[in-house]
Design a protein around this motif. Structure first.
Motif, mmCIF file in Angstrom:
data_model
loop_
_atom_site.group_PDB
_atom_site.id
_atom_site.type_symbol
_atom_site.label_atom_id
_atom_site.label_comp_id
_atom_site.label_asym_id
_atom_site.label_seq_id
_atom_site.Cartn_x
_atom_site.Cartn_y
_atom_site.Cartn_z
ATOM 1 N N SER A 88 -5.689 -3.035 7.279
ATOM 2 C CA SER A 88 -7.043 -2.533 7.075
ATOM 3 C C SER A 88 -7.046 -1.016 6.951
ATOM 4 N N ASN A 89 -6.243 -0.345 7.754
ATOM 5 C CA ASN A 89 -6.159 1.111 7.661
ATOM 6 C C ASN A 89 -5.488 1.562 6.365
ATOM 7 N N ILE A 90 -4.440 0.875 5.965
ATOM 8 C CA ILE A 90 -3.782 1.201 4.694
ATOM 9 C C ILE A 90 -4.760 1.003 3.540
ATOM 10 N N SER A 91 -5.480 -0.109 3.547
ATOM 11 C CA SER A 91 -6.425 -0.398 2.477
ATOM 12 C C SER A 91 -7.573 0.603 2.440
ATOM 13 N N ALA A 92 -8.051 1.021 3.587
ATOM 14 C CA ALA A 92 -9.128 2.008 3.631
ATOM 15 C C ALA A 92 -8.644 3.385 3.174
ATOM 16 N N THR A 93 -7.408 3.719 3.481
ATOM 17 C CA THR A 93 -6.847 5.023 3.113
ATOM 18 C C THR A 93 -6.404 5.063 1.654
ATOM 19 N N PHE A 94 -5.860 3.955 1.177
ATOM 20 C CA PHE A 94 -5.363 3.862 -0.195
ATOM 21 C C PHE A 94 -6.089 2.727 -0.915
ATOM 22 N N PRO A 95 -7.292 2.959 -1.391
ATOM 23 C CA PRO A 95 -8.131 1.886 -1.932
ATOM 24 C C PRO A 95 -7.575 1.197 -3.178
ATOM 25 N N TRP A 96 -6.569 1.736 -3.802
ATOM 26 C CA TRP A 96 -5.983 1.097 -4.972
ATOM 27 C C TRP A 96 -4.945 0.034 -4.594
ATOM 28 N N LEU A 97 -4.624 -0.101 -3.317
ATOM 29 C CA LEU A 97 -3.663 -1.106 -2.865
ATOM 30 C C LEU A 97 -4.364 -2.384 -2.427
ATOM 31 N N ASP A 98 -3.737 -3.503 -2.711
ATOM 32 C CA ASP A 98 -4.171 -4.797 -2.193
ATOM 33 C C ASP A 98 -3.192 -5.202 -1.105
ATOM 34 N N CYS A 99 -3.706 -5.648 0.029
ATOM 35 C CA CYS A 99 -2.859 -6.008 1.166
ATOM 36 C C CYS A 99 -3.050 -7.479 1.524
ATOM 37 N N SER A 100 -1.983 -8.074 1.998
ATOM 38 C CA SER A 100 -2.029 -9.441 2.501
ATOM 39 C C SER A 100 -1.524 -9.441 3.933
ATOM 40 N N VAL A 101 -2.188 -10.204 4.771
ATOM 41 C CA VAL A 101 -1.769 -10.362 6.161
ATOM 42 C C VAL A 101 -1.309 -11.804 6.313
ATOM 43 N N LEU A 102 -0.064 -11.986 6.681
ATOM 44 C CA LEU A 102 0.489 -13.317 6.918
ATOM 45 C C LEU A 102 0.514 -13.530 8.422
ATOM 46 N N GLU A 103 -0.388 -14.373 8.896
ATOM 47 C CA GLU A 103 -0.547 -14.630 10.334
ATOM 48 C C GLU A 103 -0.199 -16.072 10.657
ATOM 49 N N LEU A 104 0.296 -16.282 11.839
ATOM 50 C CA LEU A 104 0.443 -17.655 12.308
ATOM 51 C C LEU A 104 -0.946 -18.288 12.366
ATOM 52 N N PRO A 105 -1.052 -19.578 12.123
ATOM 53 C CA PRO A 105 -2.369 -20.223 12.077
ATOM 54 C C PRO A 105 -3.256 -19.934 13.293
ATOM 55 N N ASP A 106 -2.673 -19.844 14.474
ATOM 56 C CA ASP A 106 -3.470 -19.583 15.682
ATOM 57 C C ASP A 106 -4.128 -18.203 15.671
ATOM 58 N N ASN A 107 -3.545 -17.249 14.969
ATOM 59 C CA ASN A 107 -4.062 -15.886 14.948
ATOM 60 C C ASN A 107 -4.926 -15.580 13.728
ATOM 61 N N ARG A 108 -4.933 -16.459 12.750
ATOM 62 C CA ARG A 108 -5.637 -16.177 11.504
ATOM 63 C C ARG A 108 -7.132 -15.918 11.725
ATOM 64 N N GLU A 109 -7.783 -16.738 12.522
ATOM 65 C CA GLU A 109 -9.219 -16.585 12.765
ATOM 66 C C GLU A 109 -9.536 -15.245 13.429
ATOM 67 N N LEU A 110 -8.746 -14.865 14.408
ATOM 68 C CA LEU A 110 -8.951 -13.589 15.100
ATOM 69 C C LEU A 110 -8.767 -12.408 14.137
ATOM 70 N N THR A 111 -7.731 -12.470 13.307
ATOM 71 C CA THR A 111 -7.479 -11.403 12.347
ATOM 72 C C THR A 111 -8.594 -11.320 11.323
ATOM 73 N N THR A 112 -9.062 -12.460 10.842
ATOM 74 C CA THR A 112 -10.161 -12.485 9.881
ATOM 75 C C THR A 112 -11.417 -11.879 10.495
ATOM 76 N N GLU A 113 -11.711 -12.212 11.724
ATOM 77 C CA GLU A 113 -12.883 -11.658 12.410
ATOM 78 C C GLU A 113 -12.763 -10.136 12.556
ATOM 79 N N PHE A 114 -11.592 -9.659 12.935
ATOM 80 C CA PHE A 114 -11.384 -8.220 13.040
ATOM 81 C C PHE A 114 -11.634 -7.530 11.700
#
Length: 73
Positions: free
Chosen positions: A5-31
């Motif tokens: 999220s910080n990289i994307s906010a600082t460098f708006p031309w980049l697309d980022c993907s977060v690969l999370e274990l299924p148990d953490n995906r909901e928490l990361t999405t909420e954040f």
């Protein structure tokens, strides 16, 4: 999601993907949804369920393995 999220906010031309274990995906999405209101990043950071050791990695401009830096000797 914090680093992407910080990289994307600082460098708006980049697309980022977060690969999370299924148990953490909901928490990361909420954040990211809470953070996105201040950084307009919802369309540039995607959160995917997966395991970096067994699944295919998503295509992305930015890869950062935060858990590896403090968990592996």
């Amino acid at each position: 999601g914090v680093y992407s999220s910080n990289i994307s906010a600082t460098f708006p031309w980049l697309d980022c993907s977060v690969l999370e274990l299924p148990d953490n995906r909901e928490l990361t999405t909420e954040f990211l949804e809470n953070f996105a209101s201040s950084g307009n990043i919802t369309n540039r950071v995607q959160v995917l369920s997966g395991n970096m050791f067994t699944d295919v990695w998503p295509s992305s401009d930015f890869v950062f393995m935060s858990e590896i830096w403090h968990d592996w000797s």
